[in-house]
Design a protein around this motif. Structure first.
Motif, mmCIF file in Angstrom:
data_model
loop_
_atom_site.group_PDB
_atom_site.id
_atom_site.type_symbol
_atom_site.label_atom_id
_atom_site.label_comp_id
_atom_site.label_asym_id
_atom_site.label_seq_id
_atom_site.Cartn_x
_atom_site.Cartn_y
_atom_site.Cartn_z
ATOM 1 N N ASP A 1 -3.450 5.227 -2.643
ATOM 2 C CA ASP A 1 -4.026 3.826 -2.910
ATOM 3 C C ASP A 1 -5.327 4.036 -2.508
ATOM 4 O O ASP A 1 -5.517 4.179 -1.482
ATOM 5 C CB ASP A 1 -3.179 2.830 -2.666
ATOM 6 N N LYS B 1 -6.645 -0.599 -5.462
ATOM 7 C CA LYS B 1 -5.544 -1.650 -5.154
ATOM 8 C C LYS B 1 -5.917 -3.005 -4.586
ATOM 9 O O LYS B 1 -5.240 -3.860 -4.543
ATOM 10 C CB LYS B 1 -4.480 -0.829 -4.455
ATOM 11 N N LEU C 1 0.774 -1.109 0.000
ATOM 12 C CA LEU C 1 0.078 0.019 0.162
ATOM 13 C C LEU C 1 0.933 1.275 -0.044
ATOM 14 O O LEU C 1 1.758 1.675 0.910
ATOM 15 C CB LEU C 1 -0.961 0.016 1.254
ATOM 16 N N GLY D 1 -3.519 5.445 2.523
ATOM 17 C CA GLY D 1 -4.595 5.367 1.471
ATOM 18 C C GLY D 1 -5.789 5.962 1.549
ATOM 19 O O GLY D 1 -6.142 6.613 2.591
#
Length: 380
Positions: free
Chosen positions: A73, A126, A69, A94
């Motif tokens: 993301d 992701k 990560l 993220g």
């Protein structure tokens, strides 16, 4: 009738003896009991590797980092979960995106997740973090197919579900957290969970590379692997920025004895669930059970009108039901970063009516009868 909580730990003679024995041993922290617990837990869920951590939140954190990560993301999860399932993405910088739940199982909807993914350009997301909510296994086979289509990683939040399983399309039993479909599985050892360590968690995987990364991130990013003849036993290297997310030998000793009782505990939880279902069938809505699943039943949830009145009524009778959960996207922190406009109608409708009834292996028949009678008296 004494007070009846929604969940509680069961600490018995063998648990106490195991902890006392460890307190008298040479190691209290990173000793042999940690490794023993990891090996026995991996065997229990049929995974290749297990990494014991200080709590499940820590496990979620290092899992998203191990899977790569990066800030910015985007990861999808369910709004009907404890905040940690989403917070771990925020820890890594993220963005959290929520898909709606199925209104009958209360699990992250595969269809809703697919629609969300396909509404965005390729590569927009992701990963996905589905949750085995209340102990009911997610259809990980379907989520794996979806993840593969879009090159996404998959973390199974199995904190509610040690001992649960589903039967896949090949008619094979797939235990929660076994790593056959998800890249990583997460378990919790909080006192109200199946296995009580006071605090604690376990991360499972079948990927050796991920396993080694998780071990590193758990312990400050430190390794002794590169020690040579020019170094003494003191030598270590910090290869990356990790964390102090270790479980102790004391907690692991307790976890080992608790784990040994879990199969019987899950069986008892299912007995309790069947009795609730018989009492409420046709009168009160409860979580549905797909035919190919075995629910580990961390929770038994019903949906009712006048939820607040029932909640207060039960408390007046010393029945301490609980609400699981306030939808994550409606919490003030997530509202501030722009989630209040999300189209998550099933999750919001569920929250208006949900209430978790007492569910733990030491709940007696007499206590459960009292809970059922109290609810029926309220709803008549």
């Amino acid at each position: 009738m004494k007070a009846i909580p929604y969940g509680r730990q069961s600490i018995e003679k063998e648990d106490l003896e195991a902890v006392i024995s460890t307190l008298k041993a040479d190691f209290l922290t990173q000793g042999p009991k940690v490794k023993e617990f990891e090996e026995k837990f991996a065997d229990y869920v049929n995974s290749k590797f297990a990494v014991a951590v200080s709590n499940a939140t820590a496990g979620l954190h290092i899992s998203v980092l191990a899977l790569g990560l990066q800030p910015g993301d985007r990861v999808i999860t369910t709004p009907i979960t404890f905040a940690a399932s989403a917070n771990c993405v925020r820890y890594g910088g993220g963005e959290v995106w929520f898909a709606d739940i199925d209104p009958t199982t209360y699990l992250l909807s595969l269809e809703s997740t697919r629609r969300l993914i396909e509404s965005k350009p390729k590569g927009f997301f992701k990963g996905i973090i589905p949750v085995d909510f209340a102990g009911l296994p997610v259809n990980l086979e379907g989520f794996r197919e979806l993840a593969n289509e879009h090159n996404l990683w998959l973390i199974e939040d199995a904190c509610h579900a040690p001992g649960g399983y589903f039967v896949d399309s090949q008619n094979k039993k797939q235990k929660c957290g076994n790593g056959n479909f998800a890249d990583i599985g997460i378990f919790s050892f909080h006192p109200v969970k199946h296995i009580a360590c006071g605090e604690g968690g376990m991360v499972t995987t079948n990927n050796e590379k991920l396993y080694k990364k998780l071990l590193s991130l758990r312990t400050h990013g430190i390794t002794k692997e590169n020690m040579s003849e020019n170094h003494g036993g003191w030598f270590y290297e910090m290869q990356e920025l990790g964390f102090n997310y270790r479980l102790t030998d004391i907690q692991s000793a307790l976890g080992i004895t608790q784990l040994a009782k879990n199969s019987a505990g899950v069986e008892r939880r299912n007995e309790i669930a069947r009795k609730y279902k018989e009492a409420f069938k046709g009168k009160i809505k409860y979580q549905s059970l797909p035919s190919n699943c075995y629910n580990a039943h961390h929770l038994f949830i019903v949906e009712v009108e006048n939820r607040l009145k029932l909640y207060n009524y039960l408390r007046e009778h010393k029945i301490y039901a609980q609400i699981h959960y306030i939808p994550v996207h409606t919490l003030p922190y997530y509202k501030k970063i722009g989630y209040q406009g999300a189209d998550l109608n099933n999750s919001e409708k569920y929250y208006e009516h949900c209430i978790s009834l007492p569910m733990y292996p030491t709940l007696t028949d007499e206590e459960q009868d009292f809970v059922i009678k109290s609810i029926n008296n309220f709803t008549v």
